[in-house]
Each structure stands twice: as structure tokens, then as C-alpha cells.
Design an enzyme around this catalytic site. Structure first.
Site, PDB file in Angstrom:
ATOM      1  N   HIS A 160      10.838  -7.840  19.202  1.00  0.00           N
ATOM      2  CA  HIS A 160       9.709  -8.752  19.064  1.00  0.00           C
ATOM      3  C   HIS A 160       8.350  -8.041  19.127  1.00  0.00           C
ATOM      4  O   HIS A 160       8.053  -7.302  20.059  1.00  0.00           O
ATOM      5  CB  HIS A 160       9.742  -9.804  20.173  1.00  0.00           C
ATOM      6  CG  HIS A 160      11.056 -10.506  20.289  1.00  0.00           C
ATOM      7  ND1 HIS A 160      11.605 -11.259  19.269  1.00  0.00           N
ATOM      8  CD2 HIS A 160      11.955 -10.562  21.304  1.00  0.00           C
ATOM      9  CE1 HIS A 160      12.769 -11.747  19.658  1.00  0.00           C
ATOM     10  NE2 HIS A 160      13.010 -11.334  20.878  1.00  0.00           N
ATOM     11  N   GLU A 206       0.830  -1.210   0.000  1.00  0.00           N
ATOM     12  CA  GLU A 206       0.000   0.000   0.000  1.00  0.00           C
ATOM     13  C   GLU A 206       0.859   1.253   0.000  1.00  0.00           C
ATOM     14  O   GLU A 206       0.732   2.118  -0.854  1.00  0.00           O
ATOM     15  CB  GLU A 206      -0.943   0.023   1.206  1.00  0.00           C
ATOM     16  CG  GLU A 206      -1.808   1.264   1.250  1.00  0.00           C
ATOM     17  CD  GLU A 206      -2.752   1.307   2.445  1.00  0.00           C
ATOM     18  OE1 GLU A 206      -3.305   2.394   2.705  1.00  0.00           O
ATOM     19  OE2 GLU A 206      -2.935   0.276   3.115  1.00  0.00           O
ATOM     20  N   HIS A 213       4.015  -1.812   7.790  1.00  0.00           N
ATOM     21  CA  HIS A 213       3.031  -1.537   6.749  1.00  0.00           C
ATOM     22  C   HIS A 213       2.931  -0.029   6.599  1.00  0.00           C
ATOM     23  O   HIS A 213       3.359   0.708   7.494  1.00  0.00           O
ATOM     24  CB  HIS A 213       1.664  -2.132   7.109  1.00  0.00           C
ATOM     25  CG  HIS A 213       0.700  -2.164   5.967  1.00  0.00           C
ATOM     26  ND1 HIS A 213      -0.493  -1.477   5.974  1.00  0.00           N
ATOM     27  CD2 HIS A 213       0.764  -2.803   4.761  1.00  0.00           C
ATOM     28  CE1 HIS A 213      -1.139  -1.702   4.835  1.00  0.00           C
ATOM     29  NE2 HIS A 213      -0.389  -2.502   4.080  1.00  0.00           N
TER      30      HIS A 213
END
Length: 200
Positions: free
Chosen positions: A98, A53, A72
Site C-alpha cells: 500500500h 514518460e 512512474h
């Protein structure tokens, strides 16, 4: 999984991941679109780097992307680094620990540590910073050398102005994390090759 090239309505071309043969990518990690991985990067199991995206996700040399990290971006939103536009840019010798989430447009400078489950969204993090475990940094710029305490929520310039320097006892922490993860990348490469179906 290193994905094939991806074509979307807002990208004229179709971009595929570009991964250095000196880096190691777990087979349970997912790279989609233009994800650029430079030398001696370890991308651990369960990590998801989706450039489908927001555009290019760029991870510089000796950085590490640990288990279950999510990266993202947002359509048409970029950060500019040295005249180039990226959805997400991770500087050299930095650690995304993590289950942290880096959501673009965002950048992380060099020698910076992003803690367990921390969230960096629409923000720029400087060099030599320490973002504590569970912290949330949203819509701000963090200057070089700053410490965001564990669990802190930083969303305004006023909150950024109150941040202190990284404490003395944490100044070498990221360096140790990078050293271990760079060594692991090299060891896994030697044992399994660039990316092996036998490695989880």
C-alpha cells in the site's frame, strides 16, 4: 481506468496497456501508456501506473500492486532485464504494498516485498528481498536476499554493504502476501469479470 494509446514527442509509436485477461484491475486504478500486466496480477484501488514518460512498465505473473501504489519513470532512463529495456520491471511473485512508490528507472526482482509507503527510485532490487515499511532506496543496487529495515534510507554502496539477510521471521511473509492477493485476483475475476464498473 485503462487508458488508450499515448503518443508523446519522445515515443515514435503510440503504446497502450496490455493486460492479461487472467488479471484483475480495479476501475479506480489508472494505467497509461505501455503498461504490461501478466497473469494473476491484482492491481488494487487507487494505483497509478504511468508509462507516459519513461516507457514500459512491466508487471510479471502473480505480482500484486496494492492500493495507491504509484509507478512512474523518467524520460530516456531504462533498466535492462534479459536484453530488454524497461522503465520499471516488477518480477514474478513480488508485492508492491500500500502506497509504495516505484520510480524508474527501477526493477524489483522475484519474490520480493516492497513495504507500505516505501520508495524505490533509480534502483535495482534483487530477488527474495524485503524492503521495510517507509524505507527509501535511491540510486543503488540491492543484492538478492537482503533486508532493508523499516524507515531506513539507503543511498550509497557503503550502506548497501551493511545490509543483512532477510530475518527468519520475515522470510515467508511475502509468500503469504502473494498467495492472498493471487487468490483475490481470481475471486474478483469470478465475481466481476476482468474489470467491472461495479468494483470500486
Amino acid at each position: 481506468m485503462i487508458g488508450k494509446s499515448i503518443r508523446t514527442p519522445w515515443f515514435a509509436g503510440a503504446d497502450a496497456p496490455e493486460v492479461s485477461e487472467k488479471s484483475f484491475i480495479s476501475t479506480t486504478a489508472t494505467l497509461i501508456g505501455k503498461v504490461v500486466i501478466k497473469d494473476y496480477v491484482l492491481v488494487s484501488p487507487g494505483a497509478s501506473l504511468r508509462a507516459d514518460e519513461g516507457g514500459e512498465i512491466h508487471v510479471c505473473h502473480n505480482a500484486n500492486v496494492q492500493d495507491n501504489v504509484i509507478m512512474h519513470g523518467l524520460k530516456d532512463k531504462r533498466v535492462e532485464i534479459d536484453g530488454e529495456a524497461y522503465s520499471i520491471f516488477i518480477g514474478a511473485n513480488s508485492s508492491c504494498a500500500h502506497a509504495s512508490i516505484i520510480h524508474g528507472p527501477a526493477s524489483v526482482g522475484e519474490n520480493t516485498f516492497i513495504g507500505f509507503t516505501a520508495v524505490v527510485h533509480s534502483s535495482q532490487i534483487g530477488n527474495d528481498c524485503f524492503i521495510g515499511h517507509g524505507a527509501k532506496v535511491i540510486g543503488v543496487t540491492i543484492p538478492d536476499g537482503k533486508f532493508v529495515p523499516h524507515g531506513a534510507i539507503i543511498t550509497t554502496a557503503a550502506e548497501v554493504a551493511k545490509l543483512t539477510e532477510v530475518p527468519a521471521d520475515l522470510k515467508g511473509f511475502n509468500e503469504e502476501v502473494v498467495e492472498v492477493n493471487t487468490d483475490l485476483a481470481k475471486c474478483y475475476l469470478e465475481a466481476y469479470g476482468h474489470m467491472s464498473p461495479t468494483f470500486p
